[in-house]
Design a protein around this motif. Structure first.
Motif, PDB file in Angstrom:
ATOM      1  N   ILE A 271       0.820  -1.213   0.000  1.00  0.00           N
ATOM      2  CA  ILE A 271       0.000   0.000   0.000  1.00  0.00           C
ATOM      3  C   ILE A 271       0.853   1.262   0.000  1.00  0.00           C
ATOM      4  O   ILE A 271       0.499   2.272  -0.600  1.00  0.00           O
ATOM      5  CB  ILE A 271      -0.955  -0.014   1.221  1.00  0.00           C
ATOM      6  CG1 ILE A 271      -2.103  -1.001   0.977  1.00  0.00           C
ATOM      7  CG2 ILE A 271      -1.522   1.382   1.501  1.00  0.00           C
ATOM      8  CD1 ILE A 271      -3.080  -1.122   2.120  1.00  0.00           C
ATOM      9  N   ARG A 272       2.010   1.209   0.648  1.00  0.00           N
ATOM     10  CA  ARG A 272       2.835   2.412   0.816  1.00  0.00           C
ATOM     11  C   ARG A 272       3.705   2.720  -0.394  1.00  0.00           C
ATOM     12  O   ARG A 272       4.315   3.775  -0.466  1.00  0.00           O
ATOM     13  CB  ARG A 272       3.744   2.251   2.047  1.00  0.00           C
ATOM     14  CG  ARG A 272       2.964   2.110   3.325  1.00  0.00           C
ATOM     15  CD  ARG A 272       3.873   1.997   4.509  1.00  0.00           C
ATOM     16  NE  ARG A 272       4.736   0.824   4.458  1.00  0.00           N
ATOM     17  CZ  ARG A 272       5.406   0.368   5.507  1.00  0.00           C
ATOM     18  NH1 ARG A 272       5.319   0.999   6.657  1.00  0.00           N
ATOM     19  NH2 ARG A 272       6.153  -0.709   5.424  1.00  0.00           N
ATOM     20  N   ARG A 273       3.804   1.817  -1.327  1.00  0.00           N
ATOM     21  CA  ARG A 273       4.770   1.967  -2.407  1.00  0.00           C
ATOM     22  C   ARG A 273       4.121   2.503  -3.679  1.00  0.00           C
ATOM     23  O   ARG A 273       2.954   2.228  -3.959  1.00  0.00           O
ATOM     24  CB  ARG A 273       5.420   0.616  -2.689  1.00  0.00           C
ATOM     25  CG  ARG A 273       6.608   0.663  -3.627  1.00  0.00           C
ATOM     26  CD  ARG A 273       7.180  -0.727  -3.867  1.00  0.00           C
ATOM     27  NE  ARG A 273       8.371  -0.681  -4.695  1.00  0.00           N
ATOM     28  CZ  ARG A 273       8.906  -1.733  -5.302  1.00  0.00           C
ATOM     29  NH1 ARG A 273       8.356  -2.921  -5.157  1.00  0.00           N
ATOM     30  NH2 ARG A 273       9.989  -1.614  -6.038  1.00  0.00           N
ATOM     31  N   ARG A 274       4.875   3.277  -4.460  1.00  0.00           N
ATOM     32  CA  ARG A 274       4.461   3.709  -5.788  1.00  0.00           C
ATOM     33  C   ARG A 274       5.612   3.440  -6.750  1.00  0.00           C
ATOM     34  O   ARG A 274       6.742   3.865  -6.504  1.00  0.00           O
ATOM     35  CB  ARG A 274       4.103   5.202  -5.794  1.00  0.00           C
ATOM     36  CG  ARG A 274       2.907   5.537  -4.907  1.00  0.00           C
ATOM     37  CD  ARG A 274       1.610   4.924  -5.442  1.00  0.00           C
ATOM     38  NE  ARG A 274       0.496   5.218  -4.555  1.00  0.00           N
ATOM     39  CZ  ARG A 274       0.079   4.400  -3.588  1.00  0.00           C
ATOM     40  NH1 ARG A 274       0.694   3.260  -3.367  1.00  0.00           N
ATOM     41  NH2 ARG A 274      -0.954   4.735  -2.844  1.00  0.00           N
TER      42      ARG A 274
ATOM     43  N   GLN B 292      -9.652   2.698   4.198  1.00  0.00           N
ATOM     44  CA  GLN B 292      -8.904   3.800   4.783  1.00  0.00           C
ATOM     45  C   GLN B 292      -8.284   3.404   6.119  1.00  0.00           C
ATOM     46  O   GLN B 292      -7.154   3.789   6.430  1.00  0.00           O
ATOM     47  CB  GLN B 292      -9.818   5.016   4.952  1.00  0.00           C
ATOM     48  CG  GLN B 292     -10.094   5.764   3.656  1.00  0.00           C
ATOM     49  CD  GLN B 292      -8.830   6.341   3.037  1.00  0.00           C
ATOM     50  OE1 GLN B 292      -8.082   7.065   3.692  1.00  0.00           O
ATOM     51  NE2 GLN B 292      -8.579   6.019   1.777  1.00  0.00           N
ATOM     52  N   ASP B 293      -9.018   2.619   6.916  1.00  0.00           N
ATOM     53  CA  ASP B 293      -8.449   2.117   8.178  1.00  0.00           C
ATOM     54  C   ASP B 293      -7.228   1.247   7.899  1.00  0.00           C
ATOM     55  O   ASP B 293      -6.221   1.307   8.611  1.00  0.00           O
ATOM     56  CB  ASP B 293      -9.502   1.311   8.943  1.00  0.00           C
ATOM     57  CG  ASP B 293     -10.594   2.188   9.525  1.00  0.00           C
ATOM     58  OD1 ASP B 293     -10.392   3.413   9.608  1.00  0.00           O
ATOM     59  OD2 ASP B 293     -11.655   1.646   9.885  1.00  0.00           O
ATOM     60  N   TRP B 294      -7.340   0.422   6.873  1.00  0.00           N
ATOM     61  CA  TRP B 294      -6.240  -0.472   6.485  1.00  0.00           C
ATOM     62  C   TRP B 294      -5.027   0.337   6.036  1.00  0.00           C
ATOM     63  O   TRP B 294      -3.887   0.064   6.410  1.00  0.00           O
ATOM     64  CB  TRP B 294      -6.740  -1.385   5.362  1.00  0.00           C
ATOM     65  CG  TRP B 294      -5.876  -2.561   5.044  1.00  0.00           C
ATOM     66  CD1 TRP B 294      -4.787  -3.003   5.741  1.00  0.00           C
ATOM     67  CD2 TRP B 294      -6.028  -3.444   3.924  1.00  0.00           C
ATOM     68  NE1 TRP B 294      -4.262  -4.116   5.133  1.00  0.00           N
ATOM     69  CE2 TRP B 294      -4.998  -4.411   4.037  1.00  0.00           C
ATOM     70  CE3 TRP B 294      -6.934  -3.526   2.882  1.00  0.00           C
ATOM     71  CZ2 TRP B 294      -4.845  -5.433   3.097  1.00  0.00           C
ATOM     72  CZ3 TRP B 294      -6.789  -4.540   1.955  1.00  0.00           C
ATOM     73  CH2 TRP B 294      -5.759  -5.483   2.069  1.00  0.00           C
ATOM     74  N   ILE B 295      -5.288   1.374   5.212  1.00  0.00           N
ATOM     75  CA  ILE B 295      -4.206   2.220   4.710  1.00  0.00           C
ATOM     76  C   ILE B 295      -3.510   2.937   5.861  1.00  0.00           C
ATOM     77  O   ILE B 295      -2.273   3.002   5.924  1.00  0.00           O
ATOM     78  CB  ILE B 295      -4.757   3.233   3.687  1.00  0.00           C
ATOM     79  CG1 ILE B 295      -5.264   2.505   2.437  1.00  0.00           C
ATOM     80  CG2 ILE B 295      -3.685   4.256   3.314  1.00  0.00           C
ATOM     81  CD1 ILE B 295      -6.098   3.372   1.512  1.00  0.00           C
TER      82      ILE B 295
ATOM     83  N   GLU C 134       0.366   2.752   6.878  1.00  0.00           N
ATOM     84  CA  GLU C 134       1.220   3.941   6.933  1.00  0.00           C
ATOM     85  C   GLU C 134       1.920   4.057   8.289  1.00  0.00           C
ATOM     86  O   GLU C 134       3.049   4.532   8.380  1.00  0.00           O
ATOM     87  CB  GLU C 134       0.387   5.200   6.669  1.00  0.00           C
ATOM     88  CG  GLU C 134      -0.220   5.280   5.276  1.00  0.00           C
ATOM     89  CD  GLU C 134       0.795   5.588   4.205  1.00  0.00           C
ATOM     90  OE1 GLU C 134       1.972   5.747   4.529  1.00  0.00           O
ATOM     91  OE2 GLU C 134       0.396   5.670   3.022  1.00  0.00           O
ATOM     92  N   ALA C 135       1.223   3.620   9.345  1.00  0.00           N
ATOM     93  CA  ALA C 135       1.786   3.741  10.692  1.00  0.00           C
ATOM     94  C   ALA C 135       2.747   2.613  11.032  1.00  0.00           C
ATOM     95  O   ALA C 135       3.472   2.693  12.032  1.00  0.00           O
ATOM     96  CB  ALA C 135       0.648   3.774  11.722  1.00  0.00           C
TER      97      ALA C 135
END
Length: 244
Positions: free
Chosen positions: A125-128, A206-209, A213-214
């Protein structure tokens, strides 16, 4: 008359010599046998500890896993079915038979398929990733997914922005695909951009994201550059198909 002398005790004592036992050497002597017994006991204790750990972690480390009291459920589809049994199947599956049949088939296909896409585009999720190299076999998976999304939206999606109108198990199962498409900048048609944005903005995702992120535990080889703006990535996907 003289008194006969009494033989001394020491002279009457026999001297006993211990002979080596045939076949008994440094590897089979008492010390070695004692060492093996200790090793066997340690292994038994380790096996017992592992068994106890397995009792507490029946998934053997696989995720996702759901704990509900004494019930432990792992595997995403098993979790969905467990929750559907608890709160009602209509919360997860379309009510109409034809829509439900397609939803179940799409979920099953995602659950067991798309191996090239999984391998070449692992979820993060954190990667682009810019200019991701995606092979023909993974692109075939992408085309198949987009085809299914299009059919579900066209036939059953009139009641809302999700695959079958209302949010369902199908959207839960395909949420990781949405994440992959965003992470790797996969070009998609306009209807798919709208669907992906609806999924991405859902409160559960959004909770998952936010949790991702944390998370401060990372595996460096799977981390990439600082992620780009998600909406910009979606816009680029749209423009990539000439649907701007």
């Amino acid at each position: 008359p003289s008194t006969p002398s009494t033989p001394s005790t020491s002279a009457a004592t026999d001297t006993t010599t211990t002979l080596p036992t045939p076949g008994l050497d440094a590897t089979t002597g008492p010390e070695a046998q004692s060492g093996r017994r200790r090793a066997d006991e340690e292994k038994r204790q380790q096996d017992e500890q592992k068994k106890q750990q397995d009792d507490l972690a029946p998934s053997s480390g696989k995720v996702p896993i759901l704990w509900d009291g004494d019930a432990v459920v792992w595997d995403s589809l098993a979790i969905i079915e467990f929750l559907a049994d608890k709160v009602g199947r209509d919360r997860f599956w379309p009510k109409a038979d034809d829509a439900r049949a397609m939803a179940r088939s799409m979920v099953a296909e995602m659950h067991s398929g798309y191996l090239p896409l999984r391998q070449q585009c692992p979820m993060n999720i954190r990667r682009r990733v810019e200019d991701a190299k995606i092979g023909d076999d993974a692109r075939a998976d992408i085309l198949r997914i987009l085809t299914l999304w299009a059919e579900a939206r066209a036939r059953f999606g009139k009641g809302g922005p999700f695959l079958f109108g209302s949010f369902s198990a199908a959207d839960i199962i395909y949420a990781p695909v949405v994440s992959r498409f965003i992470t790797y900048g996969v070009p998609v048609p306009g209807f798919a951009v709208a669907y992906m944005q609806a999924v991405w903005e859902h409160e559960w995702l959004q909770d998952w994201i936010e949790a991702a992120e944390a998370e401060d535990w990372v595996i460096e080889q799977y981390e990439g550059p600082v992620k780009a703006d998600t909406v910009a990535h979606l816009a680029n996907a749209l423009l990539g198909m000439g649907c701007g």
